[in-house]
Design a protein around this motif. Structure first.
Motif, PDB file in Angstrom:
ATOM      1  N   LEU A 148       0.863  -1.130   0.088  1.00 11.71           N
ATOM      2  CA  LEU A 148       0.060  -0.037   0.054  1.00 11.71           C
ATOM      3  C   LEU A 148       0.844   1.295  -0.114  1.00 11.71           C
ATOM      4  CD1 LEU A 148      -2.702   1.626   0.364  1.00 11.71           C
ATOM      5  CD2 LEU A 148      -2.120   1.318   2.966  1.00 11.71           C
ATOM      6  N   ALA A 149       0.687   2.143  -0.912  1.00 12.82           N
ATOM      7  CA  ALA A 149       1.481   3.303  -0.940  1.00 12.82           C
ATOM      8  C   ALA A 149       0.230   4.468  -0.782  1.00 12.82           C
ATOM      9  CB  ALA A 149       1.936   3.471  -2.329  1.00 12.82           C
ATOM     10  N   LEU A 150       0.870   5.382   0.065  1.00 13.76           N
ATOM     11  CA  LEU A 150       0.025   6.751   0.242  1.00 13.76           C
ATOM     12  C   LEU A 150       0.795   7.704   0.510  1.00 13.76           C
ATOM     13  CD1 LEU A 150      -0.923   6.403   4.131  1.00 13.76           C
ATOM     14  CD2 LEU A 150       0.703   5.046   3.116  1.00 13.76           C
ATOM     15  N   ASP A 151       0.348   9.012   0.814  1.00 13.43           N
ATOM     16  CA  ASP A 151       0.993  10.273   0.681  1.00 13.43           C
ATOM     17  C   ASP A 151       1.710  10.338   2.200  1.00 13.43           C
ATOM     18  OD1 ASP A 151       1.303  13.172   1.651  1.00 13.43           O
ATOM     19  OD2 ASP A 151       0.453  13.501  -0.290  1.00 13.43           O
ATOM     20  N   GLY A 152       2.898  10.461   2.084  1.00 12.73           N
ATOM     21  CA  GLY A 152       3.675  10.419   3.368  1.00 12.73           C
ATOM     22  C   GLY A 152       4.251  11.728   3.864  1.00 12.73           C
ATOM     23  N   THR A 153       3.562  12.693   3.422  1.00 20.49           N
ATOM     24  CA  THR A 153       3.864  14.305   3.854  1.00 20.49           C
ATOM     25  C   THR A 153       3.089  14.534   5.167  1.00 20.49           C
ATOM     26  OG1 THR A 153       2.268  15.527   2.461  1.00 20.49           O
ATOM     27  CG2 THR A 153       4.174  14.738   1.301  1.00 20.49           C
ATOM     28  N   ALA A 154       3.550  15.636   5.908  1.00 25.49           N
ATOM     29  CA  ALA A 154       2.931  16.280   6.931  1.00 25.49           C
ATOM     30  C   ALA A 154       1.812  17.136   6.842  1.00 25.49           C
ATOM     31  CB  ALA A 154       3.893  16.789   7.731  1.00 25.49           C
ATOM     32  N   ARG A 155       1.027  17.076   5.544  1.00 25.44           N
ATOM     33  CA  ARG A 155       0.225  18.054   5.037  1.00 25.44           C
ATOM     34  C   ARG A 155      -1.259  17.554   5.555  1.00 25.44           C
ATOM     35  NH1 ARG A 155       0.733  18.433  -1.355  1.00 25.44           N
ATOM     36  NH2 ARG A 155       1.046  16.178  -0.995  1.00 25.44           N
ATOM     37  N   PRO A 156      -2.250  18.493   5.827  1.00 28.07           N
ATOM     38  CA  PRO A 156      -3.490  18.045   6.280  1.00 28.07           C
ATOM     39  C   PRO A 156      -4.168  16.850   5.378  1.00 28.07           C
ATOM     40  CG  PRO A 156      -3.284  20.303   6.487  1.00 28.07           C
ATOM     41  CD  PRO A 156      -2.063  20.011   5.436  1.00 28.07           C
ATOM     42  N   ARG A 157      -4.834  16.020   5.891  1.00 33.38           N
ATOM     43  CA  ARG A 157      -5.368  14.873   4.981  1.00 33.38           C
ATOM     44  C   ARG A 157      -6.974  15.417   5.192  1.00 33.38           C
ATOM     45  NH1 ARG A 157      -1.485  10.958   4.346  1.00 33.38           N
ATOM     46  NH2 ARG A 157       0.390  11.970   5.262  1.00 33.38           N
ATOM     47  N   PRO A 158      -7.669  14.815   3.918  1.00 35.15           N
ATOM     48  CA  PRO A 158      -9.008  15.272   4.016  1.00 35.15           C
ATOM     49  C   PRO A 158     -10.061  14.753   5.303  1.00 35.15           C
ATOM     50  CG  PRO A 158      -8.257  14.512   1.782  1.00 35.15           C
ATOM     51  CD  PRO A 158      -7.175  14.344   2.836  1.00 35.15           C
ATOM     52  N   ASP A 215       4.981   7.915   0.245  1.00 32.68           N
ATOM     53  CA  ASP A 215       5.353   8.824  -0.882  1.00 32.68           C
ATOM     54  C   ASP A 215       5.859  10.255  -0.203  1.00 32.68           C
ATOM     55  OD1 ASP A 215       4.998   6.979  -2.635  1.00 32.68           O
ATOM     56  OD2 ASP A 215       3.081   7.853  -3.536  1.00 32.68           O
ATOM     57  N   CYS A 216       7.033  10.226   0.016  1.00 32.77           N
ATOM     58  CA  CYS A 216       7.609  11.528   0.724  1.00 32.77           C
ATOM     59  C   CYS A 216       8.219  12.816  -0.143  1.00 32.77           C
ATOM     60  CB  CYS A 216       8.542  11.140   1.784  1.00 32.77           C
ATOM     61  SG  CYS A 216       8.171   9.723   2.902  1.00 32.77           S
ATOM     62  N   ASP A 217       8.204  13.879   0.724  1.00 30.89           N
ATOM     63  CA  ASP A 217       8.733  15.058   0.011  1.00 30.89           C
ATOM     64  C   ASP A 217       9.791  15.806   0.624  1.00 30.89           C
ATOM     65  OD1 ASP A 217       7.603  15.946   2.470  1.00 30.89           O
ATOM     66  OD2 ASP A 217       6.452  17.639   1.599  1.00 30.89           O
ATOM     67  N   SER A 218      10.430  15.265   1.757  1.00 29.69           N
ATOM     68  CA  SER A 218      11.718  16.062   2.221  1.00 29.69           C
ATOM     69  C   SER A 218      12.241  15.204   3.117  1.00 29.69           C
ATOM     70  CB  SER A 218      10.795  17.033   3.066  1.00 29.69           C
ATOM     71  OG  SER A 218      10.161  16.591   4.117  1.00 29.69           O
ATOM     72  N   VAL A 219      13.632  15.201   3.631  1.00 29.56           N
ATOM     73  CA  VAL A 219      14.050  14.737   4.666  1.00 29.56           C
ATOM     74  C   VAL A 219      13.380  14.324   6.048  1.00 29.56           C
ATOM     75  CG1 VAL A 219      16.096  14.625   6.485  1.00 29.56           C
ATOM     76  CG2 VAL A 219      16.312  15.604   4.238  1.00 29.56           C
TER      77      VAL A 219
END
Length: 227
Positions: free
Chosen positions: A95-105, A128-132
């Motif tokens: 399972l892949a999912l957004d791994g960022t710290a942004r707000p989720r729906p 799926d990350c966007d930063s260290v």
């Protein structure tokens, strides 16, 4: 490290996706594309959308990394727990999912989403990350695959012309032994794939440069006409 993830070391993973309105935007077509890349040596495939996941899983014998894109802004890659459970139900091995710290729906944090998914699924997760920072957090949470998928697609880092090798270098050797660093995003040539691997990637994901003929045709057309 999870055996399924360990087996992907040094391998090529191919993302098989087409976008709404495109001629190839059909789950049957994506399943055929997936079968074709497996014939070429892909060790796993990444599929988008529930019916795509079902048909791709039926067409190949390699692991299927499943995502569900819902929307185009903010967190839209498997954005909620509901999306995660549906992807698992559709037959994804990973399972892949957004791994960022942004707000989720659905209001859950990434950590809360991971914890909730673990109650239903014992297979590997891919963040799926966007930063260290987001990658290290995913590692702390025990996520088995840390992808650089969203580097350059949020405000966290500038978008590089090719893969974000600087991010890969910053993460190499810093993740737990249970987590694999996987390069994904803007890998458009074998040389770039090799560079990502040499920089510390456990495996490399390539999508557009292999499975998106619309973009490939555009690249060649521009090379021919823009002179």
């Amino acid at each position: 490290m999870h055996p399924l993830v360990s087996a992907l070391e040094g391998s090529l993973i191919v993302s098989c996706q087409a976008y709404p309105g495109e001629a190839m935007r059909d789950p049957r077509t994506m399943a055929q594309v997936a079968a074709a890349v497996v014939e070429g040596g892909a060790a796993a495939v990444r599929a988008q959308g529930l019916e795509d996941i079902r048909q791709v899983a039926a067409a190949v014998e390699v692991p299927v990394i499943g995502i569900w894109k819902d929307g185009t802004e903010g967190v839209f890659i498997t954005p909620t727990l509901e999306h995660c459970l549906a992807v698992i139900e559709a037959g994804a091995d990973i399972l892949a999912l957004d791994g960022t710290a942004r707000p989720r729906p659905d209001g859950r944090s990434f950590a809360e989403t991971v914890a909730a998914v673990r109650e239903h699924f014992d297979g590997p997760l891919m963040a799926d990350c966007d930063s260290v920072e987001s990658a290290l957090l995913a590692g702390e949470l025990g996520v088995e695959i840390i992808g650089t998928t969203l580097a350059g697609y949020t405000d966290a880092r500038p978008r590089t012309v090719g893969p974000d090798l600087e991010l890969l270098e910053a993460l190499a050797g810093r993740l737990p032994a249970t987590s694999a660093l996987v390069a994904e995003g803007r890998i458009h040539s074998p040389a770039q794939a090799a560079a990502a691997r040499a920089t510390g990637a456990h495996a490399v994901v390539v999508g557009t440069a292999i499975t998106h003929p619309t973009s490939l045709t555009r690249w060649f057309r521009e090379a021919v006409t823009d002179r």
